[in-house]
Design a protein around this motif. Structure first.
Motif, PDB file in Angstrom:
ATOM      1  N   ILE A 106       8.588  -2.438  12.505  1.00 53.16           N
ATOM      2  CA  ILE A 106       7.691  -3.592  12.526  1.00 53.16           C
ATOM      3  C   ILE A 106       6.455  -3.315  11.678  1.00 53.16           C
ATOM      4  N   GLU A 107       5.897  -2.115  11.809  1.00 51.96           N
ATOM      5  CA  GLU A 107       4.708  -1.754  11.029  1.00 51.96           C
ATOM      6  C   GLU A 107       5.020  -1.709   9.543  1.00 51.96           C
ATOM      7  N   GLN A 108       6.211  -1.216   9.182  1.00 53.86           N
ATOM      8  CA  GLN A 108       6.582  -1.156   7.770  1.00 53.86           C
ATOM      9  C   GLN A 108       6.707  -2.557   7.176  1.00 53.86           C
ATOM     10  N   VAL A 109       7.269  -3.491   7.942  1.00 46.50           N
ATOM     11  CA  VAL A 109       7.381  -4.875   7.464  1.00 46.50           C
ATOM     12  C   VAL A 109       5.993  -5.472   7.268  1.00 46.50           C
TER      13      VAL A 109
ATOM     14  N   ARG B  64       9.061  -9.630  -7.099  1.00 43.46           N
ATOM     15  CA  ARG B  64       7.942 -10.506  -6.731  1.00 43.46           C
ATOM     16  C   ARG B  64       8.328 -11.983  -6.845  1.00 43.46           C
ATOM     17  N   ALA B  65       9.162 -12.332  -7.855  1.00 41.17           N
ATOM     18  CA  ALA B  65       9.586 -13.728  -7.996  1.00 41.17           C
ATOM     19  C   ALA B  65      10.349 -14.182  -6.756  1.00 41.17           C
ATOM     20  N   THR B  66      11.197 -13.293  -6.228  1.00 38.79           N
ATOM     21  CA  THR B  66      11.946 -13.614  -5.017  1.00 38.79           C
ATOM     22  C   THR B  66      11.029 -13.662  -3.808  1.00 38.79           C
TER      23      THR B  66
ATOM     24  N   GLU C 148       1.241  -6.244   1.247  1.00 36.33           N
ATOM     25  CA  GLU C 148       1.277  -5.907  -0.177  1.00 36.33           C
ATOM     26  C   GLU C 148       1.601  -7.120  -1.034  1.00 36.33           C
ATOM     27  N   ILE C 149       2.436  -8.032  -0.527  1.00 37.07           N
ATOM     28  CA  ILE C 149       2.806  -9.203  -1.327  1.00 37.07           C
ATOM     29  C   ILE C 149       1.916 -10.404  -1.020  1.00 37.07           C
ATOM     30  N   GLY C 150       0.925 -10.216  -0.112  1.00 33.72           N
ATOM     31  CA  GLY C 150      -0.029 -11.278   0.172  1.00 33.72           C
ATOM     32  C   GLY C 150       0.458 -12.321   1.150  1.00 33.72           C
TER      33      GLY C 150
ATOM     34  N   LYS D 165       7.909  -0.214  -7.525  1.00 30.94           N
ATOM     35  CA  LYS D 165       8.544  -0.873  -8.665  1.00 30.94           C
ATOM     36  C   LYS D 165       9.489  -1.977  -8.201  1.00 30.94           C
ATOM     37  N   LEU D 166      10.136  -1.754  -7.043  1.00 34.29           N
ATOM     38  CA  LEU D 166      11.019  -2.782  -6.514  1.00 34.29           C
ATOM     39  C   LEU D 166      10.219  -3.976  -6.015  1.00 34.29           C
ATOM     40  N   VAL D 167       9.102  -3.705  -5.350  1.00 39.25           N
ATOM     41  CA  VAL D 167       8.247  -4.793  -4.872  1.00 39.25           C
ATOM     42  C   VAL D 167       7.781  -5.631  -6.051  1.00 39.25           C
TER      43      VAL D 167
END
Length: 435
Positions: free
Chosen positions: A295-298, A268-270, A304-306, A262-264
């Motif tokens: 690093i893997e989490q980033v 999304r605009a940011t 996820e955000i493309g 939900k935070l992602v």
């Protein structure tokens, strides 16, 4: 009897180790999250299970241990280092007679405290409302559906429907306002493209030192602290780089493992500032024992955000915490900078970082003359639309000779839009005139 701390809330923390790596969390990171939220962690209760209990998430024995800890420490809240379902939250609260918040709720609370701009506050409110929508009944237990029978049916269900409708209306209103913000950002990005100003975005795990590095490079005073999610709102500054010219440097929100979806979505605009960047500076805390996992989490969030296909330069920060390490640049098999070791706190290695960024940006910049046939008019129009045309002349045969200056990524995108391949073009490398 324990004296209450100045923070105002005392918390019992609960952490379980699961056999699945996907569900595993870091208890030490959770303690830092709780402290960042302004809550005092009194004790951490740990356990291990193969799978969460459907009713209480933890087993009944562990639940009793938590209940005793709540009594001993006179705790105000129980915080779980995991995502709980609404029914699990209700069941645990009923058993403990104490407020229960999961990991997502803690992160949302931190975001609510840190948001400063109008946009940031809207994004946090949207995430909170969407999270609350699945837990609405908890706030209206006095209006729950009552027993059947004439004279026994209360207004509870109607009230809940009213609340849900108000919640949906508020979410719709916030989404409209965020769409307006997104359009404004798009206009700003188009203006930067027309002005041929590339964008560099700082990304990384929370508390890796992004804002400190941002301040060091831009000589700004963006808020930076040794806290998780110290800054949320994106900040843009113009910086001059040698051999490249002006670039826009963007400081963005930090990432964390299992960042709530939900935070992602709300941010999304940011995060679109990151998606449209020409280069990502992945800031990494080199003194963190969990840096490889971080690093893997980033990388997962970028995917996820493309933004996973954008060129990345790793910046190993906090070099001053490692004895005997000196600033340096590591290169890949092709000889290109891939990793820079710096200290944003002391400024060591910043020049190496800027030189590496300039090297990558200049390498990624196309500055050439291109012959455009009359049948390739759409491509010519797209170059003008992107603000990539520096000059234009015409040959005796009527061909347009364009001098273009554009980032490789944008160049490839324009070719795709024109449904053309680079092999169909006739161009020569641009050689600037020397006075």
């Amino acid at each position: 009897m324990f004296e209450r701390p100045d923070t105002g809330e005392r918390a019992v923390l609960v952490h379980l180790d699961f056999t699945s790596d996907r569900e595993r969390e870091d208890p030490q990171e959770f303690k830092e999250l709780v402290r960042s939220a302004g809550v005092e962690p009194m004790t951490l209760i740990e356990g291990s299970r193969g799978h969460p209990s459907p009713r209480y998430f933890v087993g009944e024995g562990k639940l009793e241990e938590v209940r005793q800890a709540v009594e001993i420490y006179d705790a105000d809240v129980v915080l779980f280092n995991h995502s709980l379902s609404p029914s699990q939250e209700r069941n645990i609260e009923a058993a403990l007679q104490c407020r229960v918040i999961d990991r997502t709720g803690v992160i949302l609370d931190i975001f609510a405290q840190r948001a400063r701009t109008h946009e940031g506050k809207l994004q946090v409110e949207l995430a909170q409302l969407e999270h609350m929508s699945t837990r609405l009944i908890r706030g209206w237990t006095h209006l729950e559906r009552q027993k059947g029978g004439i004279g026994m049916r209360g207004p509870g269900e109607t009230q809940l429907e009213t609340d849900r409708r108000l919640l949906r209306a508020r979410i719709k209103s916030i989404n409209k306002r965020l769409d307006k913000v997104r359009k404004q950002r798009d206009q700003g990005r188009r203006a930067r493209v027309r002005a041929d100003i590339p964008t560099i975005s700082l990304v990384g795990y929370t508390n890796a030192g992004k804002s400190t590095l941002f301040n060091r490079i831009t000589e700004s005073s963006v808020y930076a602290a040794d806290l998780l999610f110290a800054t949320l709102d994106p900040t843009l500054r113009r910086v001059e780089l040698p051999d490249v010219g002006p670039v826009i440097l963007v400081d963005t929100v930090g990432f964390i493992r299992h960042l709530p979806h939900k935070l992602v979505e709300s941010f999304r605009a940011t995060l679109e500032e990151t998606c449209s960047a020409n280069l990502l500076l992945h800031v990494i805390d080199c003194d963190d024992d969990n840096r490889l996992e971080n690093i893997e989490q980033v990388k997962l969030v970028l995917e996820e955000i493309g933004a996973h296909e954008i060129q990345v330069l790793q910046v190993y920060n906090k070099l001053d915490l490692l004895e005997g390490r000196q600033p340096r640049v590591d290169r890949d098999e092709e000889g290109r900078p891939s990793r820079v070791w710096v200290s944003a706190n002391t400024g060591d290695g910043i020049e190496l970082l800027l030189d590496s960024v300039a090297e990558l940006m200049a390498e990624d910049l196309i500055h050439q003359r291109l012959l455009i046939e009359s049948k390739q008019g759409r491509l010519r129009a797209l170059f003008y639309e992107a603000g990539a045309v520096v000059a234009e002349t015409f040959t005796e045969s009527g061909q347009a000779c364009l001098e273009i200056r554009i980032q490789r990524q944008d160049f490839n995108q324009l070719l795709r839009r024109a449904e053309m391949s680079e092999s169909e073009l006739v161009f020569q490398e641009y050689e600037p005139q020397v006075d």
